[in-house]
Structure formats: structure tokens, C-alpha cells
Design a protein around this motif. Structure first.
Motif, PDB file in Angstrom:
ATOM      1  N   ALA A  28      -3.002 -14.806   2.261  1.00  0.00           N
ATOM      2  CA  ALA A  28      -2.720 -13.716   1.620  1.00  0.00           C
ATOM      3  C   ALA A  28      -1.069 -12.544   1.441  1.00  0.00           C
ATOM      4  N   ALA A  29      -0.793 -13.225   2.481  1.00  0.00           N
ATOM      5  CA  ALA A  29       0.505 -12.582   2.093  1.00  0.00           C
ATOM      6  C   ALA A  29       1.694 -13.377   0.896  1.00  0.00           C
ATOM      7  N   ALA A  30       1.574 -14.333   0.656  1.00  0.00           N
ATOM      8  CA  ALA A  30       1.600 -14.917  -0.864  1.00  0.00           C
ATOM      9  C   ALA A  30       1.069 -14.337  -2.180  1.00  0.00           C
ATOM     10  N   LEU A  31       0.029 -13.699  -1.648  1.00  0.00           N
ATOM     11  CA  LEU A  31      -1.234 -13.254  -2.733  1.00  0.00           C
ATOM     12  C   LEU A  31      -0.720 -11.666  -3.206  1.00  0.00           C
ATOM     13  N   ASN A  32      -0.281 -10.909  -2.047  1.00  0.00           N
ATOM     14  CA  ASN A  32       0.251  -9.596  -1.565  1.00  0.00           C
ATOM     15  C   ASN A  32       1.642 -10.141  -2.839  1.00  0.00           C
ATOM     16  N   PHE A  33       2.539 -11.296  -2.330  1.00  0.00           N
ATOM     17  CA  PHE A  33       3.700 -11.281  -3.198  1.00  0.00           C
ATOM     18  C   PHE A  33       3.728 -10.880  -4.188  1.00  0.00           C
ATOM     19  N   ARG A  34       2.731 -12.241  -4.676  1.00  0.00           N
ATOM     20  CA  ARG A  34       2.706 -11.844  -6.202  1.00  0.00           C
ATOM     21  C   ARG A  34       2.192 -10.829  -6.442  1.00  0.00           C
ATOM     22  N   THR A  35       1.146  -9.638  -6.162  1.00  0.00           N
ATOM     23  CA  THR A  35       1.119  -8.969  -6.298  1.00  0.00           C
ATOM     24  C   THR A  35       1.796  -7.731  -6.454  1.00  0.00           C
ATOM     25  N   MET A  36       2.505  -7.168  -5.462  1.00  0.00           N
ATOM     26  CA  MET A  36       3.791  -6.646  -6.004  1.00  0.00           C
ATOM     27  C   MET A  36       4.693  -6.980  -6.800  1.00  0.00           C
ATOM     28  N   HIS A  37       4.924  -8.643  -7.048  1.00  0.00           N
ATOM     29  CA  HIS A  37       5.966  -8.700  -8.363  1.00  0.00           C
ATOM     30  C   HIS A  37       5.252  -8.299  -9.256  1.00  0.00           C
ATOM     31  N   GLN A  38       3.530  -8.574  -9.557  1.00  0.00           N
ATOM     32  CA  GLN A  38       3.270  -7.758 -10.706  1.00  0.00           C
ATOM     33  C   GLN A  38       3.425  -6.147 -10.809  1.00  0.00           C
ATOM     34  N   LEU A  39       2.888  -5.985  -9.836  1.00  0.00           N
ATOM     35  CA  LEU A  39       2.941  -4.720  -9.598  1.00  0.00           C
ATOM     36  C   LEU A  39       4.982  -3.810 -10.049  1.00  0.00           C
ATOM     37  N   GLN A  40       5.730  -4.014  -9.883  1.00  0.00           N
ATOM     38  CA  GLN A  40       7.349  -4.153 -10.182  1.00  0.00           C
ATOM     39  C   GLN A  40       7.494  -3.862 -11.677  1.00  0.00           C
ATOM     40  N   THR A  41       7.415  -5.607 -12.360  1.00  0.00           N
ATOM     41  CA  THR A  41       7.194  -5.433 -13.288  1.00  0.00           C
ATOM     42  C   THR A  41       6.209  -4.894 -14.594  1.00  0.00           C
ATOM     43  N   SER A  42       5.063  -4.876 -14.183  1.00  0.00           N
ATOM     44  CA  SER A  42       3.938  -3.764 -14.595  1.00  0.00           C
ATOM     45  C   SER A  42       4.874  -1.907 -15.179  1.00  0.00           C
ATOM     46  N   GLY A  43       5.138  -2.250 -13.947  1.00  0.00           N
ATOM     47  CA  GLY A  43       6.634  -0.472 -13.846  1.00  0.00           C
ATOM     48  C   GLY A  43       7.467  -0.198 -13.980  1.00  0.00           C
ATOM     49  N   SER A  44       7.918  -1.620 -14.727  1.00  0.00           N
ATOM     50  CA  SER A  44       9.228  -1.104 -14.878  1.00  0.00           C
ATOM     51  C   SER A  44       9.575  -1.402 -16.406  1.00  0.00           C
ATOM     52  N   LEU A  82       0.572  -0.866  -0.230  1.00  0.00           N
ATOM     53  CA  LEU A  82      -0.680  -0.035   0.116  1.00  0.00           C
ATOM     54  C   LEU A  82       0.398   1.720   0.134  1.00  0.00           C
ATOM     55  N   SER A  83       1.982   1.681   0.603  1.00  0.00           N
ATOM     56  CA  SER A  83       3.023   2.490   1.001  1.00  0.00           C
ATOM     57  C   SER A  83       4.226   2.132  -0.471  1.00  0.00           C
ATOM     58  N   THR A  84       3.982   1.616  -1.373  1.00  0.00           N
ATOM     59  CA  THR A  84       5.235   1.317  -2.437  1.00  0.00           C
ATOM     60  C   THR A  84       4.244   1.634  -3.780  1.00  0.00           C
ATOM     61  N   TYR A  85       3.701   1.356  -3.539  1.00  0.00           N
ATOM     62  CA  TYR A  85       3.110   0.891  -5.434  1.00  0.00           C
ATOM     63  C   TYR A  85       1.037   1.911  -5.076  1.00  0.00           C
ATOM     64  N   VAL A  86       0.863   2.612  -5.621  1.00  0.00           N
ATOM     65  CA  VAL A  86      -0.131   3.246  -6.434  1.00  0.00           C
ATOM     66  C   VAL A  86      -1.376   2.306  -6.458  1.00  0.00           C
ATOM     67  N   ASN A  87      -1.434   1.155  -7.284  1.00  0.00           N
ATOM     68  CA  ASN A  87      -2.023   0.667  -8.168  1.00  0.00           C
ATOM     69  C   ASN A  87      -2.583  -0.348  -6.838  1.00  0.00           C
ATOM     70  N   CYS A  88      -2.398  -0.606  -5.223  1.00  0.00           N
ATOM     71  CA  CYS A  88      -2.243  -1.639  -4.773  1.00  0.00           C
ATOM     72  C   CYS A  88      -3.601  -1.175  -3.697  1.00  0.00           C
ATOM     73  N   ASN A  89      -4.369  -2.353  -3.807  1.00  0.00           N
ATOM     74  CA  ASN A  89      -5.127  -1.560  -2.601  1.00  0.00           C
ATOM     75  C   ASN A  89      -5.095  -2.872  -1.771  1.00  0.00           C
ATOM     76  N   GLU A  90      -6.102  -2.886  -0.854  1.00  0.00           N
ATOM     77  CA  GLU A  90      -6.514  -3.945   0.176  1.00  0.00           C
ATOM     78  C   GLU A  90      -8.171  -4.451   0.326  1.00  0.00           C
ATOM     79  N   GLY A  91      -8.230  -5.606  -0.108  1.00  0.00           N
ATOM     80  CA  GLY A  91      -9.199  -6.724  -0.180  1.00  0.00           C
ATOM     81  C   GLY A  91      -9.895  -6.810   0.964  1.00  0.00           C
ATOM     82  N   ASN A  92      -9.643  -7.078   2.050  1.00  0.00           N
ATOM     83  CA  ASN A  92     -10.537  -6.904   2.810  1.00  0.00           C
ATOM     84  C   ASN A  92     -11.453  -5.597   3.133  1.00  0.00           C
ATOM     85  N   PRO A  93     -13.171  -6.256   3.445  1.00  0.00           N
ATOM     86  CA  PRO A  93     -13.859  -5.252   3.539  1.00  0.00           C
ATOM     87  C   PRO A  93     -13.546  -4.703   5.175  1.00  0.00           C
TER      88      PRO A  93
END
Length: 158
Positions: A141-157, A77-88
Motif C-alpha cells: 500500500a505504501a509503494a502504491l501511494n508513492f507511485r500514485t503521488m509520483h503519477q499525480l506530480q508528473t501529470s500536474g507539472s 490526501l492532503s497534497t493532491y486533490v485527485n488522491c482518494n483512499e481505496g479502503n472502504p
């Protein structure tokens, strides 16, 4: 004295004859000792331990998974702009304090439920379910967070 000696020899003779006598072969009832239903010592009810090594191990693993989930969520949440929390319960962009507050409140409830189950049913393994569920949920949830961060990092670069 002679009389006493004669009586003694007489009794010894009877004893000797009794030892060599042949007894009948039919069953002779023998009195049984009474069944002891009562004991003198009070019965001490041993309660199994609730908070033992297994309990603390599972609670520790669940806590570690929760910390990992909250840390990866907070970092995303603090690093990537497109990252959102999924827990309502937390909202789309919660603060770090809200993440820890809600996650650890739920974890505390799961650990208390685990202790209650262990006390209610000490010889069953159902008490493990809340801790294992917390570990699995926060681990995924932590594994999905790592995957999301990896996807956001590769799409941003790119």
C-alpha cells in the motif's frame, strides 16, 4: 591364636583357588536394576518464550510498514486533490486520526493473533503469518501511494 591363623590361611587359600578356577562358559543370568520410572525431583515444564526478539522484530517491522502506509496516504490526501483512499473501511477522504485509529486497531489484532498462535503452537512457525501479512499489505500500500503521488506530480507539472 594358632587356630585363628590356620583359619585365616584356609580362607586365603580358598580365595586364591577361586580366582584361578575356570568358570563354565554358559550364560549366567544377571539381575537387572529396576527401571526407574519415577524421579524424586518434580518435573518442571518449560514453556517457550512468546515475546522474544523474533516476535518483537516482526511486530516492529509490521508497525513500521503501517506507519509508512498511513503517512504516505495522509500526505497524498492532503497534497493532491485527485488522491482518494481505496479502503472502504476508511472512506474516500479520511482524517489522519481515522487513518491511524483504524490501521493500528487492525495491526493490534494481527499482533495479538500472532501471540496467540505462538502460545498455542510454540514449536511451529505459523505465528509469523499475521505479522508478515501486515508487513506485506502495508508495504504494498505504501509503494502504491508513492507511485500514485509520483503519477499525480508528473501529470500536474505538465
Amino acid at each position: 591364636m594358632r587356630l585363628m591363623l590356620v583359619v585365616l590361611i584356609f580362607f586365603w587359600g580358598i580365595q586364591a583357588l577361586a580366582q584361578t578356577a575356570i568358570l563354565p562358559t554358559h550364560n549366567i543370568p544377571i539381575a537387572r536394576p529396576p527401571d526407574s520410572q519415577f524421579s524424586i525431583e518434580p518435573i518442571k515444564e518449560t514453556k517457550p518464550r512468546i515475546l522474544d526478539r523474533k516476535f518483537f522484530l516482526l511486530a516492529g517491522i509490521a508497525t513500521a510498514a503501517t506507519v509508512l502506509d498511513v503517512a504516505t496516504t495522509s500526505h497524498c490526501l492532503s497534497t493532491y486533490v485527485n488522491c482518494n483512499e481505496g479502503n472502504p473501511l476508511l472512506g474516500s477522504n479520511p482524517s489522519r486520526g481515522r487513518l491511524y485509529g483504524v490501521s493500528f486497531s487492525i495491526l493490534a489484532g494481527q499482533i495479538l493473533a500472532s501471540a496467540w498462535l505462538r502460545r498455542a503452537m510454540p514449536h511451529r512457525k505459523l505465528w509469523m503469518i499475521p505479522s508478515i501479512t501486515a508487513t506485506a499489505g502495508h508495504g504494498v500500500a505504501a509503494a502504491l501511494n508513492f507511485r500514485t503521488m509520483h503519477q499525480l506530480q508528473t501529470s500536474g507539472s505538465q
